[in-house]
Design a protein around this motif. Sequence first.
Motif, PDB file in Angstrom:
ATOM      1  N   ALA A   1       0.843  -1.196   0.000  1.00 16.86           N
ATOM      2  CA  ALA A   1       0.000   0.000   0.000  1.00 16.86           C
ATOM      3  C   ALA A   1       0.876   1.243   0.000  1.00 16.86           C
TER       4      ALA A   1
ATOM      5  N   ASP B   1       2.781   5.217  -7.914  1.00 14.09           N
ATOM      6  CA  ASP B   1       1.880   4.058  -7.882  1.00 14.09           C
ATOM      7  C   ASP B   1       2.440   2.888  -8.683  1.00 14.09           C
TER       8      ASP B   1
ATOM      9  N   THR C   1      -2.637  -1.578  -2.848  1.00 17.68           N
ATOM     10  CA  THR C   1      -3.664  -0.534  -2.764  1.00 17.68           C
ATOM     11  C   THR C   1      -3.045   0.851  -2.671  1.00 17.68           C
TER      12      THR C   1
ATOM     13  N   ASN D   1     -11.592   6.101  -1.721  1.00 18.38           N
ATOM     14  CA  ASN D   1     -10.828   4.874  -1.516  1.00 18.38           C
ATOM     15  C   ASN D   1     -11.755   3.726  -1.147  1.00 18.38           C
ATOM     16  N   SER D   2     -11.292   2.517  -1.335  1.00 23.44           N
ATOM     17  CA  SER D   2     -12.107   1.370  -0.947  1.00 23.44           C
ATOM     18  C   SER D   2     -12.249   1.337   0.574  1.00 23.44           C
TER      19      SER D   2
ATOM     20  N   ALA E   1      -9.556  -0.736   2.294  1.00 22.65           N
ATOM     21  CA  ALA E   1      -8.229  -0.125   2.406  1.00 22.65           C
ATOM     22  C   ALA E   1      -8.165   0.839   3.579  1.00 22.65           C
TER      23      ALA E   1
END
Length: 340
Positions: free
Chosen positions: A45, A198, A246, A254-255, A258
């Motif tokens: 992450a 990322d 993530t 964001n999810s 996460a």
Amino acid sequence: MAFKVVNTPNSGNSESTVDFDAINRYRVEAAGLQERETVPGYVAAIVDLGIQKQPDAEVEFTGTEEEEEAIMAEMPDTYFKDGVNQDTKQPVRLKCWPQKPQQCVVLAIDFPDIIVDMAQAYGEESKPLPLRLYTGGQFYIPTQGMIVARPTPLRVVNLDKSRKTKKWSLAQNNMLHKMAVAAKLIKPDEVFLPQRIDELLGKAFQFDAQVYMKQSGQKEYFTEYLKFSAALGRGQNVADLETVPTLVEFDEENSDAAVKELRQHVINTIKQAENFKGSAIQKQLEKLRPSKPAKQDEEAGDDDRDEEQEEVKPTPKVAGRKSASKSESVKETFDADVPW
């Protein structure tokens, strides 16, 4: 999907019965890293910490006292102090100046060869997962609890030392630039911008890691150590990714999973960001990770409460040199033409 760079100007009221000492000891035993080792792990992450205050810049200075005074007369925000060279451990003189707040990140690293079952340790349904450690260390502040001690800043610099061209990039000594080189995303002298970080998600590297109980006085403290070491060795691989890498951003949706997985010291750091108020992550945290009532915090704490506090040691003095006091005013010291 590129990382977003910004301009830089369930917890109820019931009492917790979790035995955090027992959980911390389980983490140490399950990790099997009581002694520092170099182990393979992958970037699980990347968490945007928002715009964070920065410590003053420090560089070694070998000039005279007269030269120091001349510099401070010309640049009142610059000051000098005694320090220590981190490589040689010898006393040195440091030239220091304020830095403006900067967008920062922290990385979560998963170690697929080391499996722990923290869900079961908390009395929940068994869910074995790779050991997860965070970069940046931890530091305890009484008003906030544990925070990330050394967030990774996304400041860009010109890699062309001659200034004849503009090669804006994360500095070559920035951990993220080093990781990009190790992952063969770039060559050592090439540009690596924050918008590309990322691309590091899911990439595997070698890390120096340690998980142990540190004795301090009459008490033991759960302690973690993590440092990026190098690329994987020739022929070295990591197991298949056990978790989905993530990206957690400040102003994107964001999810829920996460956000729920974030460690408390990371959340505490996010909350102290200058751009936290009104952000998307603020709304998500208020929904998914509401603050505990003060009474519960005092009695139960959290699984980061007993983690290592940064130790501040006295700095050796350089004989025959006085330390100049720091100016009250703050002046921008960055290149005026930085693109953001």
